[in-house]
Write a protein that holds these residues in place. Structure first.
Motif, PDB file in Angstrom:
ATOM      1  N   TYR A  12      -5.748   1.798   6.901  1.00  0.00           N
ATOM      2  CA  TYR A  12      -6.146   0.565   6.204  1.00  0.00           C
ATOM      3  C   TYR A  12      -5.158   0.307   5.071  1.00  0.00           C
ATOM      4  N   ASP A  13      -5.258  -0.886   4.484  1.00  0.00           N
ATOM      5  CA  ASP A  13      -4.413  -1.195   3.323  1.00  0.00           C
ATOM      6  C   ASP A  13      -4.911  -0.483   2.073  1.00  0.00           C
ATOM      7  N   LEU A  35      -5.882  -8.220   1.804  1.00  0.00           N
ATOM      8  CA  LEU A  35      -5.730  -6.828   2.202  1.00  0.00           C
ATOM      9  C   LEU A  35      -6.839  -6.436   3.184  1.00  0.00           C
ATOM     10  N   ARG A  36      -6.651  -5.303   3.855  1.00  0.00           N
ATOM     11  CA  ARG A  36      -7.655  -4.780   4.792  1.00  0.00           C
ATOM     12  C   ARG A  36      -8.269  -3.518   4.179  1.00  0.00           C
ATOM     13  N   ALA A 294      -4.655   5.400   4.108  1.00  0.00           N
ATOM     14  CA  ALA A 294      -4.278   4.176   3.395  1.00  0.00           C
ATOM     15  C   ALA A 294      -3.315   4.548   2.286  1.00  0.00           C
ATOM     16  N   LEU A 532       0.861  -4.010  -5.863  1.00  0.00           N
ATOM     17  CA  LEU A 532       1.342  -4.256  -4.501  1.00  0.00           C
ATOM     18  C   LEU A 532       2.054  -5.595  -4.366  1.00  0.00           C
ATOM     19  N   VAL A 534       0.708  -8.570  -4.218  1.00  0.00           N
ATOM     20  CA  VAL A 534       0.036  -9.316  -3.158  1.00  0.00           C
ATOM     21  C   VAL A 534      -0.211 -10.737  -3.628  1.00  0.00           C
TER      22      VAL A 534
END
Length: 536
Positions: A12-13, A35-36, A294, A532, A534
């Protein structure tokens, strides 16, 4: 719901450890950013103390009672109302009984002022003056609920000279000294005493015990501006209102939000250890041996549990691990739930108060600072308090489905019950303390015992076992200045990051501490999103 059932190990993220309200808030924001995330909860149900629990057949509520501190921006940004969350904004927000009659926490400032002045002439001016001064101090601390806190040395540098004495009193002096200097009546002091103190064993005479009064001013200072009628301006809490369906409704809405944004949730899966290699976190292993990978792991559980049981010296360093694993807990929560055949009658309500209004809202039992001091002293000595401090609610009044038809549920949190008793053990002492609490409640609800048809209680050891709250500490550690500013839970892990790259912290053991705000979860998630880089 397919992303809950029959989950297989995978990558996973991000992995979030702990499905309490902070873990859910963090998961929701991570998923919303694209994100996951995988959320892993040790218990079969989510929410921890905020999740719905069936204490007796048909009688359901949470261990916590009030969402008064839950951050309104999360409700809006996560669109929790779209997922079924609704609030009833009661007026008044609190009832606090005193020997001379009950204080009623109206939303109207003039009605509050009239009660303060009835206790002592000029008390309203003194009360609101103290709150105003604390708000001004909050604006100068350089602290925000939405950023890592400064240490006390840096905070003190920004405080202007005319507030230096107040800063010293709040951070180094005692709550009792501050309130004795600024207020006259025992009633007003007790009202603020119940706000400042938490469930840990800190008496109002202890150094730093006034810092609890700063959490609201810091919260207000965290926003550019607030309208005068914004519910966050209410000093006596309860401003958010009561969730329809109880505190568990917040958890249900957060869970639905996480799933809607693509998060995966795994329940009944206690974590054995955090995986790491080459100085980076790489995932987790459950007690059953399942491995999930992760590049980011976010822990929303008590840091003492994380560092003491799930990490090794190589991961974070021997000194940091040992020091965080040794953070004192000193918890004291005792839970009492009463099944009633009707709504109990309050004694001492003012003539202009509808008993039905009073029955809707939170009540607090602690008529003076001396009463609070004695109850905490008993807890520190390992004794049961003969006059316990209590916060309670009859949630079935506003959410009838929480009790069987025609019946009601009285949910009580009794504080300063010692985790370790000086004499005897909790299995024997639990019933005795429950009786003490019921007797104290009956002083203000004279027909309570006549209406009582069932009860259940959890002593501090049982709460630890059921919820994973270390030593029954709801705030994951003391809420005192040296455990809040620049060092929660440790000076090397106070900004939601840890010495292990990719391992982040959330929950009540991080800034701004415990209580049902969701802010630690939000802050940690946004730290990850920033690191990150993101863009949602």
């Amino acid at each position: 719901m397919s992303n809950i059932a029959d989950i297989s190990t995978g990558t996973y993220d991000a992995i979030v450890v702990g499905g309490g309200h902070n873990g859910l808030v963090a998961t929701a924001y991570l998923a919303k950013a694209g994100l996951r995330p995988l959320l892993i909860e040790a218990r079969p149900t989510l929410g921890g103390p905020c999740g719905t629990f069936e204490f007796l057949p048909g009688y359901r509520c949470a261990f916590t009672n009030s969402p008064g501190s839950f951050e309104p921006r999360f409700i809006a940004e996560l669109q929790l109302e779209h997922f079924g969350l609704k609030f009833i904004r009661t007026d008044p927000t609190v009832v606090h009984p005193f020997p001379r009659g009950a204080f009623i926490g109206w939303r109207d400032r003039d009605r509050l002022a009239a009660q303060f002045d009835a206790y002592a002439p000029g008390e309203a001016e003194r009360y609101f003056g103290l709150l105003s001064d604390l708000e001004e101090l909050g604006r100068h601390l350089g602290a925000s609920m939405f950023a890592p806190s400064p240490d006390l040395v840096h905070a003190a540098r920004d405080v202007p000279g005319h507030l230096a004495g107040l800063f010293d009193r709040v951070m180094c002096g005692s709550l009792r000294q501050l309130l004795d200097e600024r207020l006259k009546s025992e009633e007003t002091k007790a009202l603020l005493g119940m706000l400042a103190l938490n469930a840990t064993l800190t008496p109002p005479s202890a150094p730093g015990s006034a810092v609890g009064l700063m959490m609201r001013p810091i919260s207000l200072a965290s926003y550019a501006a607030l309208d005068d009628d914004d519910p966050r301006r209410a000093a006596l809490r309860g401003s958010t209102g009561l969730p329809v369906g109880g505190m568990g409704a917040i958890i249900d809405a957060l869970e639905a939000c996480c799933l809607a944004h693509g998060a995966t949730i795994l329940k009944d899966a206690p974590i054995e250890r955090i995986l790491h290699a080459g100085g980076r976190a790489r995932g987790v292993v459950t007690v059953k041996g399942d491995e999930f990978l992760a590049p980011v792991v976010l822990s929303a559980i008590n840091p003492r549990t994380l560092f003491g049981k799930m990490l090794d010296d190589e991961a974070v360093g021997a000194d940091v691990r040992r020091e965080i694993a040794a953070v004192p807990m000193r918890g004291s929560a005792f839970k009492l739930v009463l099944a009633l055949d009707g709504v109990p009658r309050y004694a001492g309500l003012p003539a202009d108060v509808d008993p039905a209004q009073a029955a809707q809202v939170q009540f607090r039992i602690a008529p003076s600072l001396d009463y609070i001091e004695r109850a905490i002293a008993d807890g520190l000595a390992g004794r049961l308090a003969e006059r316990p401090i209590m916060w309670g609610l009859i949630p079935s009044v506003t959410s009838p489905d929480m009790a069987p038809a025609g019946c009601h549920l009285l949910s009580v949190n009794a504080w300063h019950a010692p985790y370790a008793l000086a004499e005897g053990s909790w299995p024997e002492a639990g019933k005795r303390f429950a009786d003490i609490c019921i007797d104290a409640l009956a002083n203000y609800m004279p027909d309570l015992r006549r209406r009582l048809i069932g009860l259940r209680y959890f002593n501090p050891v049982e709460i630890e076992d059921e919820l994973g709250l270390v030593q029954s500490n709801i705030t994951h550690g003391d809420m005192l200045p040296n455990a809040l500013f620049g060092a929660r839970p440790h000076r090397k892990a106070h900004d939601y990051r840890t010495p292990l790259s990719g391992l982040y912290l959330s929950g009540g053991g991080t800034w701004p501490g415990g209580y049902v705000t969701g802010i630690p979860g939000y802050n940690a998630a946004n730290t990850i999103i920033k690191d990150l880089d993101v863009t949602s």
